[in-house]
Design a protein around this motif. Structure first.
Motif, PDB file in Angstrom:
ATOM      1  N   GLU A  49       0.828  -1.200   0.000  1.00 20.70           N
ATOM      2  CA  GLU A  49       0.000   0.000   0.000  1.00 20.70           C
ATOM      3  C   GLU A  49       0.868   1.257   0.000  1.00 20.70           C
ATOM      4  O   GLU A  49       0.577   2.230  -0.710  1.00 20.70           O
ATOM      5  CB  GLU A  49      -0.941   0.018   1.222  1.00 20.70           C
ATOM      6  N   GLN A  50       1.946   1.234   0.784  1.00 21.68           N
ATOM      7  CA  GLN A  50       2.864   2.368   0.813  1.00 21.68           C
ATOM      8  C   GLN A  50       3.576   2.521  -0.536  1.00 21.68           C
ATOM      9  O   GLN A  50       3.786   3.637  -1.007  1.00 21.68           O
ATOM     10  CB  GLN A  50       3.896   2.200   1.928  1.00 21.68           C
ATOM     11  N   GLN A  51       3.921   1.401  -1.152  1.00 20.33           N
ATOM     12  CA  GLN A  51       4.550   1.447  -2.469  1.00 20.33           C
ATOM     13  C   GLN A  51       3.598   2.063  -3.490  1.00 20.33           C
ATOM     14  O   GLN A  51       4.008   2.882  -4.324  1.00 20.33           O
ATOM     15  CB  GLN A  51       4.974   0.054  -2.912  1.00 20.33           C
ATOM     16  N   GLN A  52       2.331   1.679  -3.435  1.00 26.24           N
ATOM     17  CA  GLN A  52       1.341   2.246  -4.355  1.00 26.24           C
ATOM     18  C   GLN A  52       1.184   3.744  -4.127  1.00 26.24           C
ATOM     19  O   GLN A  52       1.067   4.513  -5.086  1.00 26.24           O
ATOM     20  CB  GLN A  52      -0.011   1.538  -4.186  1.00 26.24           C
ATOM     21  N   GLN A  53       1.195   4.160  -2.878  1.00 23.64           N
ATOM     22  CA  GLN A  53       1.079   5.585  -2.563  1.00 23.64           C
ATOM     23  C   GLN A  53       2.288   6.348  -3.083  1.00 23.64           C
ATOM     24  O   GLN A  53       2.148   7.429  -3.661  1.00 23.64           O
ATOM     25  CB  GLN A  53       0.924   5.784  -1.053  1.00 23.64           C
ATOM     26  N   GLN A  54       3.486   5.793  -2.888  1.00 29.81           N
ATOM     27  CA  GLN A  54       4.694   6.430  -3.404  1.00 29.81           C
ATOM     28  C   GLN A  54       4.644   6.525  -4.928  1.00 29.81           C
ATOM     29  O   GLN A  54       5.017   7.558  -5.508  1.00 29.81           O
ATOM     30  CB  GLN A  54       5.942   5.658  -2.967  1.00 29.81           C
ATOM     31  N   LEU A  55       4.202   5.462  -5.574  1.00 25.57           N
ATOM     32  CA  LEU A  55       4.084   5.452  -7.026  1.00 25.57           C
ATOM     33  C   LEU A  55       3.092   6.519  -7.492  1.00 25.57           C
ATOM     34  O   LEU A  55       3.357   7.251  -8.451  1.00 25.57           O
ATOM     35  CB  LEU A  55       3.665   4.068  -7.508  1.00 25.57           C
ATOM     36  N   GLN A  56       1.971   6.619  -6.806  1.00 25.10           N
ATOM     37  CA  GLN A  56       0.958   7.630  -7.142  1.00 25.10           C
ATOM     38  C   GLN A  56       1.553   9.029  -7.010  1.00 25.10           C
ATOM     39  O   GLN A  56       1.347   9.882  -7.872  1.00 25.10           O
ATOM     40  CB  GLN A  56      -0.249   7.471  -6.215  1.00 25.10           C
ATOM     41  N   ASN A  57       2.285   9.275  -5.916  1.00 27.49           N
ATOM     42  CA  ASN A  57       2.901  10.584  -5.700  1.00 27.49           C
ATOM     43  C   ASN A  57       3.914  10.902  -6.796  1.00 27.49           C
ATOM     44  O   ASN A  57       3.960  12.033  -7.299  1.00 27.49           O
ATOM     45  CB  ASN A  57       3.582  10.646  -4.335  1.00 27.49           C
ATOM     46  N   LEU A  58       4.723   9.944  -7.162  1.00 28.64           N
ATOM     47  CA  LEU A  58       5.721  10.164  -8.207  1.00 28.64           C
ATOM     48  C   LEU A  58       5.066  10.419  -9.557  1.00 28.64           C
ATOM     49  O   LEU A  58       5.513  11.281 -10.326  1.00 28.64           O
ATOM     50  CB  LEU A  58       6.679   8.971  -8.287  1.00 28.64           C
ATOM     51  N   ARG A  59       3.996   9.703  -9.855  1.00 29.03           N
ATOM     52  CA  ARG A  59       3.286   9.934 -11.119  1.00 29.03           C
ATOM     53  C   ARG A  59       2.671  11.329 -11.154  1.00 29.03           C
ATOM     54  O   ARG A  59       2.675  11.997 -12.183  1.00 29.03           O
ATOM     55  CB  ARG A  59       2.205   8.873 -11.320  1.00 29.03           C
ATOM     56  N   GLU A  60       2.153  11.764 -10.018  1.00 30.02           N
ATOM     57  CA  GLU A  60       1.585  13.110  -9.930  1.00 30.02           C
ATOM     58  C   GLU A  60       2.682  14.159 -10.143  1.00 30.02           C
ATOM     59  O   GLU A  60       2.466  15.161 -10.834  1.00 30.02           O
ATOM     60  CB  GLU A  60       0.909  13.311  -8.567  1.00 30.02           C
ATOM     61  N   GLN A  61       3.856  13.929  -9.573  1.00 29.76           N
ATOM     62  CA  GLN A  61       4.976  14.852  -9.771  1.00 29.76           C
ATOM     63  C   GLN A  61       5.381  14.912 -11.242  1.00 29.76           C
ATOM     64  O   GLN A  61       5.635  16.003 -11.779  1.00 29.76           O
ATOM     65  CB  GLN A  61       6.182  14.426  -8.930  1.00 29.76           C
ATOM     66  N   VAL A  62       5.433  13.777 -11.894  1.00 31.71           N
ATOM     67  CA  VAL A  62       5.789  13.741 -13.317  1.00 31.71           C
ATOM     68  C   VAL A  62       4.747  14.488 -14.140  1.00 31.71           C
ATOM     69  O   VAL A  62       5.087  15.268 -15.039  1.00 31.71           O
ATOM     70  CB  VAL A  62       5.946  12.277 -13.808  1.00 31.71           C
TER      71      VAL A  62
END
Length: 83
Positions: A49-62
């Protein structure tokens, strides 16, 4: 790199060789090395779940950075005259 050791074990078992214990110990040591390597990998303690959240945050930054880049590209640019 495990496959050659497994192959050697099978060959030793076919020949009823006494070397099978040595090869089994090599395989066991190799597994122990891999366990240590895996446990020392960064992020191994992070939940899915934390990995998915980190991935979501990184995609939003991109996405945000891409939008900014497109805005900068569309700005009216003035050329500096060559002397």
């Amino acid at each position: 790199s495990f496959l050659p050791l497994v192959h050697d074990i099978i060959k030793c078992m076919d020949k009823d060789s006494q070397d099978v214990h040595q090869v089994l110990n090599e395989l066991k040591n190799k597994f122990q090395e891999m366990r240590k390597l895996i446990s020392s990998m960064p992020g191994i303690g992070v939940s899915p779940e934390q990995q998915q959240q980190q991935l979501q945050n990184l995609r939003e930054q991109v996405r945000t950075k891409n939008e900014l880049l497109q805005k900068y590209k569309s700005l009216c640019m003035f050329e500096i005259p060559k002397e």
